[in-house]
Design a protein around this motif. Structure first.
Motif, PDB file in Angstrom:
ATOM      1  N   SER A  83      -6.401  29.668  -1.202  1.00  0.00           N
ATOM      2  CA  SER A  83      -5.453  30.702  -0.783  1.00  0.00           C
ATOM      3  C   SER A  83      -4.228  30.693  -1.688  1.00  0.00           C
ATOM      4  O   SER A  83      -3.656  29.623  -1.949  1.00  0.00           O
ATOM      5  CB  SER A  83      -5.013  30.477   0.667  1.00  0.00           C
ATOM      6  OG  SER A  83      -3.914  31.319   1.000  1.00  0.00           O
ATOM      7  N   ASP A  84      -3.827  31.893  -2.142  1.00  0.00           N
ATOM      8  CA  ASP A  84      -2.619  32.033  -2.959  1.00  0.00           C
ATOM      9  C   ASP A  84      -1.361  32.145  -2.097  1.00  0.00           C
ATOM     10  O   ASP A  84      -0.245  32.007  -2.627  1.00  0.00           O
ATOM     11  CB  ASP A  84      -2.719  33.273  -3.855  1.00  0.00           C
ATOM     12  CG  ASP A  84      -3.812  33.152  -4.898  1.00  0.00           C
ATOM     13  OD1 ASP A  84      -3.899  32.100  -5.548  1.00  0.00           O
ATOM     14  OD2 ASP A  84      -4.591  34.121  -5.053  1.00  0.00           O
ATOM     15  N   ASP A  85      -1.507  32.415  -0.830  1.00  0.00           N
ATOM     16  CA  ASP A  85      -0.393  32.507   0.119  1.00  0.00           C
ATOM     17  C   ASP A  85       0.822  33.249  -0.452  1.00  0.00           C
ATOM     18  O   ASP A  85       1.946  32.743  -0.439  1.00  0.00           O
ATOM     19  CB  ASP A  85       0.029  31.116   0.581  1.00  0.00           C
ATOM     20  CG  ASP A  85       0.990  31.182   1.785  1.00  0.00           C
ATOM     21  OD1 ASP A  85       0.757  32.020   2.677  1.00  0.00           O
ATOM     22  OD2 ASP A  85       1.957  30.410   1.806  1.00  0.00           O
ATOM     23  N   GLY A  86       0.582  34.456  -0.941  1.00  0.00           N
ATOM     24  CA  GLY A  86       1.677  35.295  -1.402  1.00  0.00           C
ATOM     25  C   GLY A  86       1.985  35.224  -2.881  1.00  0.00           C
ATOM     26  O   GLY A  86       2.724  36.081  -3.395  1.00  0.00           O
ATOM     27  N   GLU A  87       1.483  34.215  -3.578  1.00  0.00           N
ATOM     28  CA  GLU A  87       1.640  34.191  -5.031  1.00  0.00           C
ATOM     29  C   GLU A  87       0.711  35.251  -5.646  1.00  0.00           C
ATOM     30  O   GLU A  87      -0.254  35.684  -5.003  1.00  0.00           O
ATOM     31  CB  GLU A  87       1.291  32.805  -5.588  1.00  0.00           C
ATOM     32  CG  GLU A  87       2.227  31.689  -5.173  1.00  0.00           C
ATOM     33  CD  GLU A  87       3.543  31.689  -5.951  1.00  0.00           C
ATOM     34  OE1 GLU A  87       3.967  32.774  -6.421  1.00  0.00           O
ATOM     35  OE2 GLU A  87       4.147  30.607  -6.066  1.00  0.00           O
ATOM     36  N   PRO A  88       0.965  35.685  -6.877  1.00  0.00           N
ATOM     37  CA  PRO A  88       0.059  36.647  -7.522  1.00  0.00           C
ATOM     38  C   PRO A  88      -1.389  36.155  -7.498  1.00  0.00           C
ATOM     39  O   PRO A  88      -1.651  34.957  -7.683  1.00  0.00           O
ATOM     40  CB  PRO A  88       0.603  36.736  -8.958  1.00  0.00           C
ATOM     41  CG  PRO A  88       2.061  36.419  -8.808  1.00  0.00           C
ATOM     42  CD  PRO A  88       2.128  35.366  -7.725  1.00  0.00           C
ATOM     43  N   ALA A  89      -2.308  37.072  -7.252  1.00  0.00           N
ATOM     44  CA  ALA A  89      -3.727  36.704  -7.084  1.00  0.00           C
ATOM     45  C   ALA A  89      -4.229  35.869  -8.257  1.00  0.00           C
ATOM     46  O   ALA A  89      -4.025  36.211  -9.426  1.00  0.00           O
ATOM     47  CB  ALA A  89      -4.568  37.966  -6.939  1.00  0.00           C
ATOM     48  N   GLY A  90      -4.875  34.753  -7.911  1.00  0.00           N
ATOM     49  CA  GLY A  90      -5.503  33.900  -8.916  1.00  0.00           C
ATOM     50  C   GLY A  90      -4.584  32.914  -9.604  1.00  0.00           C
ATOM     51  O   GLY A  90      -5.031  32.172 -10.483  1.00  0.00           O
ATOM     52  N   VAL A 124      -0.169  22.914  -1.764  1.00  0.00           N
ATOM     53  CA  VAL A 124       1.007  22.822  -2.628  1.00  0.00           C
ATOM     54  C   VAL A 124       2.090  23.708  -2.033  1.00  0.00           C
ATOM     55  O   VAL A 124       1.919  24.916  -1.887  1.00  0.00           O
ATOM     56  CB  VAL A 124       0.707  23.226  -4.075  1.00  0.00           C
ATOM     57  CG1 VAL A 124       2.002  23.221  -4.898  1.00  0.00           C
ATOM     58  CG2 VAL A 124      -0.303  22.277  -4.703  1.00  0.00           C
ATOM     59  N   VAL A 125       3.200  23.081  -1.677  1.00  0.00           N
ATOM     60  CA  VAL A 125       4.348  23.769  -1.097  1.00  0.00           C
ATOM     61  C   VAL A 125       5.317  24.095  -2.228  1.00  0.00           C
ATOM     62  O   VAL A 125       5.675  23.214  -3.026  1.00  0.00           O
ATOM     63  CB  VAL A 125       5.045  22.870  -0.055  1.00  0.00           C
ATOM     64  CG1 VAL A 125       6.199  23.617   0.599  1.00  0.00           C
ATOM     65  CG2 VAL A 125       4.038  22.387   0.996  1.00  0.00           C
ATOM     66  N   ARG A 126       5.732  25.378  -2.296  1.00  0.00           N
ATOM     67  CA  ARG A 126       6.665  25.771  -3.355  1.00  0.00           C
ATOM     68  C   ARG A 126       7.975  26.277  -2.771  1.00  0.00           C
ATOM     69  O   ARG A 126       7.991  27.167  -1.916  1.00  0.00           O
ATOM     70  CB  ARG A 126       6.074  26.863  -4.236  1.00  0.00           C
ATOM     71  CG  ARG A 126       7.026  27.257  -5.385  1.00  0.00           C
ATOM     72  CD  ARG A 126       6.618  28.528  -6.079  1.00  0.00           C
ATOM     73  NE  ARG A 126       7.520  28.826  -7.193  1.00  0.00           N
ATOM     74  CZ  ARG A 126       7.507  29.967  -7.882  1.00  0.00           C
ATOM     75  NH1 ARG A 126       6.634  30.914  -7.584  1.00  0.00           N
ATOM     76  NH2 ARG A 126       8.370  30.173  -8.860  1.00  0.00           N
ATOM     77  N   TRP A 127       9.068  25.667  -3.261  1.00  0.00           N
ATOM     78  CA  TRP A 127      10.397  26.175  -2.991  1.00  0.00           C
ATOM     79  C   TRP A 127      10.855  26.916  -4.246  1.00  0.00           C
ATOM     80  O   TRP A 127      11.003  26.309  -5.309  1.00  0.00           O
ATOM     81  CB  TRP A 127      11.361  25.045  -2.676  1.00  0.00           C
ATOM     82  CG  TRP A 127      11.138  24.401  -1.350  1.00  0.00           C
ATOM     83  CD1 TRP A 127      11.727  24.719  -0.164  1.00  0.00           C
ATOM     84  CD2 TRP A 127      10.267  23.294  -1.064  1.00  0.00           C
ATOM     85  NE1 TRP A 127      11.281  23.905   0.846  1.00  0.00           N
ATOM     86  CE2 TRP A 127      10.373  23.011   0.320  1.00  0.00           C
ATOM     87  CE3 TRP A 127       9.391  22.526  -1.837  1.00  0.00           C
ATOM     88  CZ2 TRP A 127       9.653  21.990   0.936  1.00  0.00           C
ATOM     89  CZ3 TRP A 127       8.671  21.509  -1.226  1.00  0.00           C
ATOM     90  CH2 TRP A 127       8.812  21.254   0.134  1.00  0.00           C
ATOM     91  N   PHE A 128      11.033  28.217  -4.158  1.00  0.00           N
ATOM     92  CA  PHE A 128      11.365  29.042  -5.314  1.00  0.00           C
ATOM     93  C   PHE A 128      12.766  28.720  -5.819  1.00  0.00           C
ATOM     94  O   PHE A 128      13.725  28.667  -5.053  1.00  0.00           O
ATOM     95  CB  PHE A 128      11.268  30.521  -4.934  1.00  0.00           C
ATOM     96  CG  PHE A 128      11.539  31.476  -6.065  1.00  0.00           C
ATOM     97  CD1 PHE A 128      10.828  31.378  -7.250  1.00  0.00           C
ATOM     98  CD2 PHE A 128      12.521  32.454  -5.944  1.00  0.00           C
ATOM     99  CE1 PHE A 128      11.069  32.273  -8.300  1.00  0.00           C
ATOM    100  CE2 PHE A 128      12.763  33.346  -6.977  1.00  0.00           C
ATOM    101  CZ  PHE A 128      12.045  33.242  -8.161  1.00  0.00           C
ATOM    102  N   GLY A 129      12.869  28.513  -7.128  1.00  0.00           N
ATOM    103  CA  GLY A 129      14.154  28.129  -7.703  1.00  0.00           C
ATOM    104  C   GLY A 129      14.925  29.258  -8.336  1.00  0.00           C
ATOM    105  O   GLY A 129      15.971  29.031  -8.958  1.00  0.00           O
ATOM    106  N   GLY A 130      14.431  30.510  -8.218  1.00  0.00           N
ATOM    107  CA  GLY A 130      15.161  31.653  -8.747  1.00  0.00           C
ATOM    108  C   GLY A 130      14.723  32.108 -10.118  1.00  0.00           C
ATOM    109  O   GLY A 130      15.182  33.142 -10.600  1.00  0.00           O
TER     110      GLY A 130
END
Length: 240
Positions: A83-90, A124-130
């Motif tokens: 699952s991409d969970d909202g990230e761009p596909a693939g 993998v948990v991602r916290w967006f850094g801007g």
């Protein structure tokens, strides 16, 4: 059990494969252009367990923007999900899945064998850094986080085995057990009853491996071994 039987016969017949050690959540964290990527790996035996782990991680880190995931199940890796969970596909789930399926242990790399990791779920948990990383950057970040966690994760082999048992006089049990260990067999704790001791061996569920164990027992006991063979079952054993 002899290493040759485990590393060649067992693997070729799909009676063994690599798994994470049970009961551990292993992690690694990367920071790339101010974004944090926390990889979490655990052992799962069913799709329901994998999805429960993914949900638990998402709940524990609900402040993060993405909780991407991938898992692989079964001896032949017949079940795979990502699952991409909202990230761009693939850019997230599939690279994570490829990192799982491509991973080889140190022994496998040394022997130039393909990896066979399964029964594993990665989040993998991602916290967006801007700062946007682009498709290529995301692929490298998500696959790299999983690879970093795998590089130090405790792994074992899951093998389809049979338990061989042999009744012995108390006075003989220690000697036979010691000699079987010296020959490379996996010896389980010996059972002690009122009349005798019971030697227990765990052997790969392959005709050659079972025949080797029977022949070794016959040699050590001068042909007096009366061996009982139990049903096949899956067990975790040290990687050899």
């Amino acid at each position: 059990m002899p290493a040759e039987s485990l590393s060649h016969d067992a693997a070729d017949s799909r009676v063994s494969y690599t798994v994470p050690r049970r009961g551990i959540v292993h992690s690694a964290e990367l920071e790339i252009k101010k974004s944090r990527f926390l990889a979490l790996l655990t052992r799962v035996d069913t799709e329901a367990e994998a999805r429960e782990f993914i949900s638990r991680v998402a709940a524990e880190h609900r402040d993060a923007r993405h909780h991407c995931s991938a898992f692989v199940l079964g001896p032949t890796r017949a079940t795979t999900r990502s699952s991409d969970d909202g990230e761009p596909a693939g850019t997230a789930g599939m690279p994570m899945l490829q990192a799982l399926t491509a991973h080889a242990t140190t022994r496998q790399r040394t022997a130039d064998e393909a990896g066979d990791l399964s029964d594993v779920c990665a989040v993998v948990v991602r916290w967006f850094g801007g700062v946007k990383l682009g498709a290529g950057g995301l692929v490298r970040a998500y696959s790299g986080a999983v690879t970093a966690a795998l590089d130090t994760a405790p792994l074992v082999r899951r093998m389809r085995c049979r338990e061989l048992t042999l009744p012995l006089p108390y006075a003989e049990a220690g000697r036979v057990e010691s000699q079987m260990r010296a020959r490379g067999f996996t010896v389980l704790p010996t059972g002690y009853g009122s009349a005798d001791a019971t030697l227990r061996l765990l052997v790969a569920d392959l005709p050659g491996a079972i025949d080797d164990a029977r022949a070794a027992l016959a040699s050590i006991t001068a042909g007096h071994a009366s061996v009982h063979e139990g049903p096949a079952r899956w067990e975790d054993v040290p990687d050899m």
